[in-house]
Design a protein around this motif. Sequence first.
Motif, PDB file in Angstrom:
ATOM      1  N   TYR A  70       0.839  -1.197   0.000  1.00  0.00           N
ATOM      2  CA  TYR A  70       0.000   0.000   0.000  1.00  0.00           C
ATOM      3  C   TYR A  70       0.877   1.252   0.000  1.00  0.00           C
ATOM      4  O   TYR A  70       0.641   2.198  -0.749  1.00  0.00           O
ATOM      5  CB  TYR A  70      -0.927   0.009   1.225  1.00  0.00           C
ATOM      6  N   ALA A 100       5.074   6.524  -6.146  1.00  0.00           N
ATOM      7  CA  ALA A 100       3.827   5.758  -6.256  1.00  0.00           C
ATOM      8  C   ALA A 100       3.411   5.584  -7.709  1.00  0.00           C
ATOM      9  O   ALA A 100       2.966   4.497  -8.118  1.00  0.00           O
ATOM     10  CB  ALA A 100       2.731   6.437  -5.454  1.00  0.00           C
ATOM     11  N   TRP A 101       3.584   6.634  -8.510  1.00  0.00           N
ATOM     12  CA  TRP A 101       3.180   6.578  -9.925  1.00  0.00           C
ATOM     13  C   TRP A 101       3.915   5.469 -10.659  1.00  0.00           C
ATOM     14  O   TRP A 101       3.370   4.812 -11.534  1.00  0.00           O
ATOM     15  CB  TRP A 101       3.450   7.930 -10.605  1.00  0.00           C
ATOM     16  N   THR A 159       3.739  -2.932  -8.994  1.00  0.00           N
ATOM     17  CA  THR A 159       3.348  -3.547  -7.714  1.00  0.00           C
ATOM     18  C   THR A 159       1.863  -3.877  -7.730  1.00  0.00           C
ATOM     19  O   THR A 159       1.037  -3.021  -8.039  1.00  0.00           O
ATOM     20  CB  THR A 159       3.649  -2.587  -6.538  1.00  0.00           C
ATOM     21  N   ARG A 199       2.507   1.753  -3.472  1.00  0.00           N
ATOM     22  CA  ARG A 199       1.585   2.061  -4.571  1.00  0.00           C
ATOM     23  C   ARG A 199       0.824   3.355  -4.382  1.00  0.00           C
ATOM     24  O   ARG A 199       0.516   4.052  -5.340  1.00  0.00           O
ATOM     25  CB  ARG A 199       0.547   0.935  -4.727  1.00  0.00           C
ATOM     26  N   GLU A 200       0.489   3.654  -3.137  1.00  0.00           N
ATOM     27  CA  GLU A 200      -0.469   4.746  -2.938  1.00  0.00           C
ATOM     28  C   GLU A 200       0.113   5.986  -2.281  1.00  0.00           C
ATOM     29  O   GLU A 200      -0.383   7.075  -2.478  1.00  0.00           O
ATOM     30  CB  GLU A 200      -1.654   4.246  -2.104  1.00  0.00           C
ATOM     31  N   GLN A 228       5.482   2.831  -9.000  1.00  0.00           N
ATOM     32  CA  GLN A 228       5.217   1.560  -8.300  1.00  0.00           C
ATOM     33  C   GLN A 228       3.881   0.955  -8.720  1.00  0.00           C
ATOM     34  O   GLN A 228       3.721  -0.267  -8.718  1.00  0.00           O
ATOM     35  CB  GLN A 228       5.246   1.779  -6.791  1.00  0.00           C
ATOM     36  N   ARG A 229       2.928   1.809  -9.065  1.00  0.00           N
ATOM     37  CA  ARG A 229       1.608   1.299  -9.470  1.00  0.00           C
ATOM     38  C   ARG A 229       1.714   0.427 -10.726  1.00  0.00           C
ATOM     39  O   ARG A 229       0.892  -0.441 -10.965  1.00  0.00           O
ATOM     40  CB  ARG A 229       0.627   2.447  -9.691  1.00  0.00           C
ATOM     41  N   ASP A 276      -1.873  -4.587  -6.591  1.00  0.00           N
ATOM     42  CA  ASP A 276      -2.749  -3.945  -5.609  1.00  0.00           C
ATOM     43  C   ASP A 276      -3.181  -4.968  -4.553  1.00  0.00           C
ATOM     44  O   ASP A 276      -3.123  -6.173  -4.779  1.00  0.00           O
ATOM     45  CB  ASP A 276      -3.986  -3.377  -6.328  1.00  0.00           C
TER      46      ASP A 276
END
Lengths: 448, 214
Positions: free
Chosen positions: A88, A97-98, A104, A91-92, A100-101, A106
């Motif tokens: 979390y 995060a941009w 990675t 990703r978030e 890792q999304r 969800d």
Amino acid sequence: MPVDMNLFRGFVEQIRQLPAMAQPTDMPDPDRVRAAKAVFADKLDARLASHLDACVHCGVCAEACHYYVQSGDPRYTPIHKLEPLMRYWRREKGPFAWLQRLITRDISEQDLEDWQPLVYDSCTECGRCSFACPQGVDIASMVGVMRQALAKAGLIPAGLRAVEQEQGSRGTVFGVGGEQLMEAVEALRARGYEVPVDKEQAEVLVLSSTLDILLFTDALESTVKVMNHLGVDWSIHTCAFEGANFGMLSGYEEVQKAASERIIREAIGCGARVVIIPECGHAYPAMRWDAANEHGEPLPFDVMAISEFLGREVMAGRLKLKSGQRRPVTYHDPCKIGRHGGIFDEPRAVLEALGLEVREMPVHHEMNYCCGGGAGLFLIDSAKKNRDLGFDLKREQVEATGASSLVTACGSCRLNFLAGADRVHWDRGIESLVELVGEAIDGPGGAS
Amino acid sequence: MTVAELVDGPLWTVALTVFVAGVAWRLLVLIATGWKRDLSHPRSGSLGGAIRGVVGRFLPSQGMAGRLRLHLVAGYLFHLGLFALLFFAAPHVDFYRDRLFGFDWTPLPHWAFILAAEAAFLGLLMLWLNRVLNPVTRLISESGDHAASVLTFLVMLTGCLALARSHETLRLLHFFVVELFMIYFPFSRLMHSFTFLLSRAAQGAHYGRRGVRV
């Protein structure tokens, strides 16, 4: 006095019935994930984020965990228990995060279900791993966050959930409320004790626990004896006597807060300067460290564990104890009071004052091994194997000292030790600090 | 533009920029996440705890050394060796003077360089083998952890190859791998070189105010 083992076995049998009493917590899968993520978002601050960011996956934490040490099962590696939280963060909320999304996965509802046994059945939040981590990653705190997330997602194990739901809805624990407290009080009064109840003004508000009312009744009696012996202006309140906080153990924050607020309200109402926590490990951090933060301002009174209170009184020379036979004992620091609370010297000062020879276990104080059954594991049926593993390791530690008895200041630890001792027919004594003090007091306060 | 000019010029600028900006951004985001104020009465000071946390974690906790022999030996061999190479290898000292700081300091003698390099290689290999073979580290390791190990190994290997400074190609190869390493650094767990300070201090402060020594 030794615990009546038939009573104890009956109590354990009652615990085994708990899952059947738990109310279901149905919700759609996406809601579970959303609820868990909302907790992660709320709890992740710079402290926890720095921990998540600093982990190098070295595996040192596994070598500190009693469950891994005993079983060799890599799934019990403490940092592995935080994997959904770690994902979390990346990703978030993490710095990239941009990016890792894209790489990675969800969190899914299946992940939350898969992690339930890792977070509840195989972690007592003892914090030994946190103290072993070379990076200073406070894993135990984050397992607490994982429990809060799973609690919000409706995934508290049934046995623990049943008690959390009872405390949340009725304010009782195992059916024990003000009425049952009064029965215990009347029994003490019948034996000559003066027990002040619901006083409008008192300097010290004493808490008890369901365990001390149903099972470890000598602990309650000894507390009464000590308070009267010291001439303390004290009171116990029928609407706020329960120290145990199953909101905290289960991770359900609303219940934790409500249980703490009940005590805060009463303490402020009677002008207490001190609130004394009974021999109940997690009850101490619930009031000493968490309650002010839930309340939203510093508490206008001190919070002391009974072992801390006794130690301070002994160290200040106000509490004189009869020295008995000098026999070797070892002291088990309850994790939530020792490693998470800084109370190490006080109980040992009491044991010295009792004339006992204190022998330390191979690892002790901050690195003491957990009893194996804390953080609500005793209420989780599926955690039995792990509780036994924890006890077996602890037994080796105790036996290495050659002490004839183990003394502790936590009812939950006592439960696990008693269960283990019963299972393997262990010949060592399992004693309570406050009960030992009660037996060593002369003068007023004692039963006639 | 030749390959040499590219590696020595624009690529170095890009690598340095990504490294500095990436590290700064990552630390900034961590800190900007915000600290929750603790309203409970402290038993002791957090500052002392933070300092103890940073310093004390260099040593294993009570009773842990026996279980962590490999981590301790390999960890110290690798980190001390790498630190010595990074900051005290003669070619690096020259590089820092000429390209970054404008001043230099006493480098390691050649024999000490060799010793440091052997220690670093041995430590890194032990740690990586442990990562691959130990069921615990195998479970918790990610591709990024292996990538970081491989990159670090390549940086050290090409550095040793370039040591004689007799072949320009080998120096360029080393410099190129270093640039890749610097670009990868802020996105990876290599960042622990900086974040360990934050994490240790945060843990020390948290438990310090509770009167517990970490």
